[in-house]
Design a protein around this motif. Sequence first.
Motif, PDB file in Angstrom:
ATOM      1  N   LYS A 215      15.766  25.139   6.021  1.00  9.43           N
ATOM      2  CA  LYS A 215      14.517  24.410   6.288  1.00  9.43           C
ATOM      3  C   LYS A 215      13.996  23.763   5.010  1.00  9.43           C
ATOM      4  O   LYS A 215      14.293  24.220   3.906  1.00  9.43           O
ATOM      5  CB  LYS A 215      13.450  25.364   6.838  1.00  9.43           C
ATOM      6  N   PHE A 216      13.213  22.703   5.193  1.00  8.86           N
ATOM      7  CA  PHE A 216      12.568  22.079   4.044  1.00  8.86           C
ATOM      8  C   PHE A 216      11.269  21.411   4.463  1.00  8.86           C
ATOM      9  O   PHE A 216      11.053  21.090   5.638  1.00  8.86           O
ATOM     10  CB  PHE A 216      13.489  21.054   3.375  1.00  8.86           C
ATOM     11  N   ALA A 217      10.418  21.223   3.493  1.00  5.73           N
ATOM     12  CA  ALA A 217       9.186  20.444   3.675  1.00  5.73           C
ATOM     13  C   ALA A 217       8.947  19.688   2.375  1.00  5.73           C
ATOM     14  O   ALA A 217       9.233  20.196   1.287  1.00  5.73           O
ATOM     15  CB  ALA A 217       8.005  21.347   3.985  1.00  5.73           C
ATOM     16  N   VAL A 218       8.467  18.470   2.496  1.00  9.97           N
ATOM     17  CA  VAL A 218       8.259  17.659   1.295  1.00  9.97           C
ATOM     18  C   VAL A 218       7.034  16.766   1.462  1.00  9.97           C
ATOM     19  O   VAL A 218       6.804  16.196   2.536  1.00  9.97           O
ATOM     20  CB  VAL A 218       9.528  16.813   0.980  1.00  9.97           C
ATOM     21  N   THR A 219       6.233  16.702   0.410  1.00  6.85           N
ATOM     22  CA  THR A 219       5.061  15.819   0.383  1.00  6.85           C
ATOM     23  C   THR A 219       5.454  14.556  -0.369  1.00  6.85           C
ATOM     24  O   THR A 219       5.825  14.623  -1.541  1.00  6.85           O
ATOM     25  CB  THR A 219       3.883  16.497  -0.332  1.00  6.85           C
ATOM     26  N   ILE A 220       5.392  13.424   0.305  1.00  5.42           N
ATOM     27  CA  ILE A 220       5.878  12.176  -0.290  1.00  5.42           C
ATOM     28  C   ILE A 220       4.840  11.065  -0.201  1.00  5.42           C
ATOM     29  O   ILE A 220       3.955  11.081   0.654  1.00  5.42           O
ATOM     30  CB  ILE A 220       7.185  11.696   0.394  1.00  5.42           C
ATOM     31  N   ASN A 221       4.980  10.113  -1.092  1.00  5.84           N
ATOM     32  CA  ASN A 221       4.215   8.866  -1.047  1.00  5.84           C
ATOM     33  C   ASN A 221       5.195   7.750  -0.737  1.00  5.84           C
ATOM     34  O   ASN A 221       6.205   7.587  -1.441  1.00  5.84           O
ATOM     35  CB  ASN A 221       3.522   8.607  -2.385  1.00  5.84           C
ATOM     36  N   GLU A 222       4.913   6.970   0.311  1.00  2.00           N
ATOM     37  CA  GLU A 222       5.810   5.902   0.745  1.00  2.00           C
ATOM     38  C   GLU A 222       5.105   4.556   0.619  1.00  2.00           C
ATOM     39  O   GLU A 222       3.935   4.431   0.928  1.00  2.00           O
ATOM     40  CB  GLU A 222       6.248   6.130   2.192  1.00  2.00           C
ATOM     41  N   ARG A 223       5.849   3.555   0.179  1.00  2.00           N
ATOM     42  CA  ARG A 223       5.272   2.228  -0.032  1.00  2.00           C
ATOM     43  C   ARG A 223       5.608   1.306   1.145  1.00  2.00           C
ATOM     44  O   ARG A 223       6.728   1.304   1.654  1.00  2.00           O
ATOM     45  CB  ARG A 223       5.792   1.630  -1.351  1.00  2.00           C
ATOM     46  N   TYR A 224       4.590   0.507   1.538  1.00  2.00           N
ATOM     47  CA  TYR A 224       4.736  -0.455   2.627  1.00  2.00           C
ATOM     48  C   TYR A 224       4.260  -1.839   2.163  1.00  2.00           C
ATOM     49  O   TYR A 224       3.307  -1.941   1.385  1.00  2.00           O
ATOM     50  CB  TYR A 224       3.893  -0.048   3.841  1.00  2.00           C
ATOM     51  N   ILE A 225       4.921  -2.874   2.660  1.00  2.00           N
ATOM     52  CA  ILE A 225       4.483  -4.257   2.430  1.00  2.00           C
ATOM     53  C   ILE A 225       3.616  -4.667   3.612  1.00  2.00           C
ATOM     54  O   ILE A 225       4.021  -4.511   4.769  1.00  2.00           O
ATOM     55  CB  ILE A 225       5.681  -5.213   2.298  1.00  2.00           C
ATOM     56  N   ASP A 226       2.416  -5.196   3.298  1.00  2.00           N
ATOM     57  CA  ASP A 226       1.482  -5.645   4.347  1.00  2.00           C
ATOM     58  C   ASP A 226       1.218  -4.560   5.388  1.00  2.00           C
ATOM     59  O   ASP A 226       1.026  -4.859   6.571  1.00  2.00           O
ATOM     60  CB  ASP A 226       2.009  -6.913   5.030  1.00  2.00           C
ATOM     61  N   ASP A 227       1.270  -3.312   4.976  1.00  2.00           N
ATOM     62  CA  ASP A 227       0.908  -2.177   5.828  1.00  2.00           C
ATOM     63  C   ASP A 227       1.924  -1.893   6.939  1.00  2.00           C
ATOM     64  O   ASP A 227       1.753  -0.945   7.714  1.00  2.00           O
ATOM     65  CB  ASP A 227      -0.476  -2.410   6.452  1.00  2.00           C
TER      66      ASP A 227
ATOM     67  N   ILE B  90       0.854  -1.179   0.000  1.00  2.00           N
ATOM     68  CA  ILE B  90       0.000   0.000   0.000  1.00  2.00           C
ATOM     69  C   ILE B  90       0.897   1.238   0.000  1.00  2.00           C
ATOM     70  O   ILE B  90       2.067   1.174   0.381  1.00  2.00           O
ATOM     71  CB  ILE B  90      -0.950   0.045   1.219  1.00  2.00           C
ATOM     72  N   VAL B  91       0.341   2.354  -0.447  1.00  2.00           N
ATOM     73  CA  VAL B  91       1.075   3.620  -0.469  1.00  2.00           C
ATOM     74  C   VAL B  91       0.431   4.570   0.529  1.00  2.00           C
ATOM     75  O   VAL B  91      -0.787   4.747   0.537  1.00  2.00           O
ATOM     76  CB  VAL B  91       1.067   4.241  -1.883  1.00  2.00           C
ATOM     77  N   LYS B  92       1.258   5.141   1.386  1.00  2.00           N
ATOM     78  CA  LYS B  92       0.782   6.118   2.362  1.00  2.00           C
ATOM     79  C   LYS B  92       1.381   7.488   2.040  1.00  2.00           C
ATOM     80  O   LYS B  92       2.561   7.595   1.712  1.00  2.00           O
ATOM     81  CB  LYS B  92       1.183   5.704   3.784  1.00  2.00           C
ATOM     82  N   ARG B  93       0.567   8.491   2.152  1.00  2.00           N
ATOM     83  CA  ARG B  93       0.987   9.859   1.837  1.00  2.00           C
ATOM     84  C   ARG B  93       1.210  10.638   3.128  1.00  2.00           C
ATOM     85  O   ARG B  93       0.437  10.522   4.078  1.00  2.00           O
ATOM     86  CB  ARG B  93      -0.093  10.538   0.998  1.00  2.00           C
ATOM     87  N   ARG B  94       2.273  11.439   3.162  1.00  2.00           N
ATOM     88  CA  ARG B  94       2.487  12.296   4.323  1.00  2.00           C
ATOM     89  C   ARG B  94       3.348  13.499   3.947  1.00  2.00           C
ATOM     90  O   ARG B  94       4.038  13.496   2.921  1.00  2.00           O
ATOM     91  CB  ARG B  94       3.121  11.540   5.487  1.00  2.00           C
TER      92      ARG B  94
END
Length: 431
Positions: free
Chosen positions: A208-220, A159-163
């Motif tokens: 300073k920095f800020a970044v919007t990313i999508n991260e992938r996880y196996i089995d959540d 699944i992909v989680k956004r943060r």
Amino acid sequence: MDKRRIRQLGRITTFAKTTTLRYLILALFFVTFFTACNPNDKKENKKQIVKKEPIIKEYGFTFNDYKVVQDTIRSGDTFSALLEKFPLKDSLKIHEVTEKVKDSFNVKRIKAGKPYILFLDKKKPNTLQALVYIEDRINYTVVDFRDSLVVSNKQKPTIVKRRVVAAEINGSLSETLSNAGVSPALAPKLANIYAYTIDFFKIQKGDKFAVTINERYIDDTIYVGVESIEASYFEHKGKKIFAFPYKLNEKQKKEDYYDENGKGLKSMFLKAPLDYFRISSRFSGRRFHPVQMRFKAHNGTDYAAPHGTPIKTTASGVVERTGYTAGNGNFVKVRHSSTYSTQYLHMSKILVRNGQSVSQGQTIGKVGSTGLATGPHVCYRFWKNGVQVDPLRLKLPNTEPMGKSDKQKYLKYIEPLKRELDSITAIKFKE
């Protein structure tokens, strides 16, 4: 009572005490011994120690049902060599298996260091039931012999989680990301985005920095890494730079990065057509030619590199001409716009054709010494408005500006992304 009688009674009392103590110790020993040796107690203890074997399920198999061999591919290993380790069911021949699986599984591409699993029959003498080749943390191939030979290329469920992550630089960018709970592998991606606007060797504490990313996880639960970047913001030496990935059209293979006003972040041209090089000869109006043995203009920059080094086009464009001449050797000329063109000489090999579209950084040939050349190098030539100029002294433009309609679409697309970054940075970095 005389003294002699008293001494005799004392000796008797002492003897009695000592004897009683000895009997007590002996009795305690026998009780402990027979209690410890009680066979029923042993059985009781064994029952308490025995634990159930955990059920392991992965790659579509219950490991407990098989004899499992786990190993890694070694240098020189082949698919056939893996199958030779244990007998195949139903007298299958290895060459038959290789022939049947080739359409689904390229057996020639197995790599040293990659893990694999063999599932063997527990009842029959180690007959191979299935082989799993693990390409990476997500992708794997199953060669199943159980019913009929079946090959399946599969992926673990992800699944992909956004943060959104915001942080102030403290140490290196990698360290700061790691402290913020983000994979340090994001650091080179950010450095690549801002390669033309920020020198990441000079970032300092307080940036300073800020970044919007999508991260992938196996089995959540199992973290795989950063899948993509939706938006980013970097403040370096008080200068705020936004970056949003965007494709101007569907034909474009990769996104370019633009700021909040639609201005491209990267330069239209790379600094050089090679990754690793040394400049062996610069642009000059009068240079002694090492082959022709006379002074003449040198309208290019020579980059010396080993034979076969990839040559990259410094900007996107269309291949205008490829060919060979006695002086230039194998060459490629690329038109980038109505204003700019570049040419690459003395190639050992040409890897593009006339009329082909090429993207910035694409390999178009290999370093050689064809034509008038004393050693392997590429002569890089640069035209502006039809005149050859020295690119090292030229202030080169950023990516071609967006058209009016493209800019309107882009600004509408980034509006919610920028608002989100503004919100998180206002909260995180409030003074």
